[in-house]
Design an enzyme around this catalytic site. Structure first.
Site, PDB file in Angstrom:
ATOM      1  N   SER A  17       0.828  -1.214   0.000  1.00  0.00           N
ATOM      2  CA  SER A  17       0.000   0.000   0.000  1.00  0.00           C
ATOM      3  C   SER A  17       0.862   1.265   0.000  1.00  0.00           C
ATOM      4  CB  SER A  17      -0.985   0.002   1.173  1.00  0.00           C
ATOM      5  OG  SER A  17      -0.338   0.282   2.381  1.00  0.00           O
ATOM      6  N   MET A  94      10.681  -6.906   4.741  1.00  0.00           N
ATOM      7  CA  MET A  94      10.789  -7.574   6.039  1.00  0.00           C
ATOM      8  C   MET A  94      12.166  -8.207   6.286  1.00  0.00           C
ATOM      9  SD  MET A  94       7.910  -6.773   7.103  1.00  0.00           S
ATOM     10  CE  MET A  94       7.671  -7.725   8.591  1.00  0.00           C
ATOM     11  N   ARG A  95      13.216  -7.514   5.866  1.00  0.00           N
ATOM     12  CA  ARG A  95      14.566  -8.029   6.094  1.00  0.00           C
ATOM     13  C   ARG A  95      15.462  -6.929   6.601  1.00  0.00           C
ATOM     14  NH1 ARG A  95      16.057 -12.776   3.650  1.00  0.00           N
ATOM     15  NH2 ARG A  95      14.140 -13.679   2.899  1.00  0.00           N
ATOM     16  N   ASN A 111      13.336   4.014   5.160  1.00  0.00           N
ATOM     17  CA  ASN A 111      12.339   3.043   5.635  1.00  0.00           C
ATOM     18  C   ASN A 111      11.201   3.799   6.307  1.00  0.00           C
ATOM     19  OD1 ASN A 111      11.253   0.452   6.306  1.00  0.00           O
ATOM     20  ND2 ASN A 111      12.001   0.730   8.392  1.00  0.00           N
ATOM     21  N   HIS A 113       8.329   3.175   9.369  1.00  0.00           N
ATOM     22  CA  HIS A 113       8.027   2.286  10.491  1.00  0.00           C
ATOM     23  C   HIS A 113       6.736   2.769  11.167  1.00  0.00           C
ATOM     24  CE1 HIS A 113       8.796  -0.615  13.618  1.00  0.00           C
ATOM     25  NE2 HIS A 113       8.512   0.313  14.513  1.00  0.00           N
ATOM     26  N   ASP A 146      22.635   0.042  10.021  1.00  0.00           N
ATOM     27  CA  ASP A 146      22.764  -1.412  10.170  1.00  0.00           C
ATOM     28  C   ASP A 146      21.982  -1.985  11.349  1.00  0.00           C
ATOM     29  OD1 ASP A 146      24.294  -0.367  12.133  1.00  0.00           O
ATOM     30  OD2 ASP A 146      26.164  -1.362  11.561  1.00  0.00           O
ATOM     31  N   ASP A 149      15.513  -0.479  12.642  1.00  0.00           N
ATOM     32  CA  ASP A 149      14.723   0.737  12.867  1.00  0.00           C
ATOM     33  C   ASP A 149      15.474   1.766  13.710  1.00  0.00           C
ATOM     34  OD1 ASP A 149      12.561  -0.555  11.516  1.00  0.00           O
ATOM     35  OD2 ASP A 149      11.992  -1.538  13.379  1.00  0.00           O
TER      36      ASP A 149
HETATM   37  C1  GRF Z   1       3.674  -0.555   6.925  1.00  0.00           C
HETATM   38  O1  GRF Z   1       2.904  -0.490   8.095  1.00  0.00           O
HETATM   39  C2  GRF Z   1       5.061  -0.049   7.163  1.00  0.00           C
HETATM   40  O2  GRF Z   1       5.124   0.961   8.122  1.00  0.00           O
HETATM   41  C3  GRF Z   1       5.782  -1.273   7.669  1.00  0.00           C
HETATM   42  O3  GRF Z   1       5.240  -2.330   6.921  1.00  0.00           O
HETATM   43  C4  GRF Z   1       3.931  -1.997   6.490  1.00  0.00           C
HETATM   44  C5  GRF Z   1       3.911  -2.140   5.003  1.00  0.00           C
HETATM   45  O4  GRF Z   1       2.630  -1.978   4.482  1.00  0.00           O
HETATM   46  N1  GRF Z   1       7.208  -1.129   7.539  1.00  0.00           N
HETATM   47  P1  GRF Z   1       2.424  -1.936   2.922  1.00  0.00           P
HETATM   48  O5  GRF Z   1       3.026  -3.228   2.362  1.00  0.00           O
HETATM   49  O6  GRF Z   1       3.104  -0.715   2.380  1.00  0.00           O
HETATM   50  O7  GRF Z   1       0.944  -1.907   2.725  1.00  0.00           O
END
Ligand code: GRF
Length: 205
Positions: A17, A94-95, A111, A113, A146, A149
């Protein structure tokens, strides 16, 4: 679109999204950038499907085909370099980012968060916020370093946590703000207004 504008690569593992929100900002003229490629580490990521529908080049790079993170990231870097990418945008990737990517794109990886860092790092940030009982949470766009978050914060938006919120309620409220925040920060970068001194990030007027 100006030929000179910011050349973005989006890295996503999930639903995409934020990728779509960035694309929409570009299409609406709020963001002077181009998404040159979307790269995913998950073959079934909805983000890949959304990129396909939007006509954005997209690649699945399977981490399992590489012996270690360095060689996997080298493959990503090869794809990025071949497209002259200026900025790497993590959107639900997710890495943890390793040194190959970090050294190839110093201060050029962002990024988002779903919490007010440095609170609630890592997975399930919205659940952590609800469980902790904070009254406000939000979202953060930061440069990637590194750690998990931990990089220098560029901007944040505060979102209230309501008494009866579930994790999903809060996630939805935060996501709405994420979509606006990411495009806004990227436009500041496109305008050359973002600079960094140590941990501090400044936005020139
Ligand atoms: C979001 O909540 C973002 O903050 C987190 O992962 C989610 C990704 O959502 N890092 P999308 O795939 O962009 O919908």
């Amino acid at each position: 679109m100006e030929p000179c504008c910011l050349r973005l690569a989006v890295l996503a593992s999930g639903r995409g999204s934020n990728f779509l929100a960035i694309l929409e900002a570009i299409q609406q003229g709020r963001l002077n950038a181009q998404i040159k490629v979307l790269i995913s580490d998950k073959s079934d990521a909805l983000a890949l499907q959304k990129a396909e529908e939007a006509g954005i080049p997209h690649i699945f790079i399977d981490p399992r085909l590489f012996p270690d993170r360095q060689s996997y990231e080298s493959e990503i870097v090869k794809e990025l370099k071949s497209r002259d990418i200026d900025l790497v945008v993590l959107a639900g990737y997710m890495r943890l980012v390793g040194k190959v990517l970090l050294q190839s794109y110093p201060h050029q990886i962002l990024n988002i968060h779903p919490a007010l860092l440095p609170s609630f790092t890592g997975l399930h940030a919205q659940r952590q916020a609800v469980d902790y009982g904070v009254k406000f949470s939000g979202c953060t766009v930061h440069f990637v370093d590194d750690g998990m978050d931990t990089g220098p914060i560029i901007d944040q938006v505060v979102v209230p946590v309501l008494p009866d919120d579930t994790e999903d309620d809060l996630a939805e409220r935060i996501l709405e703000q994420e979509h606006k925040l990411y495009a806004r920060v990227l436009q500041w970068i496109a305008e050359g207004r973002v600079y960094i001194e140590g941990r501090k990030v400044y936005i020139a007027k």
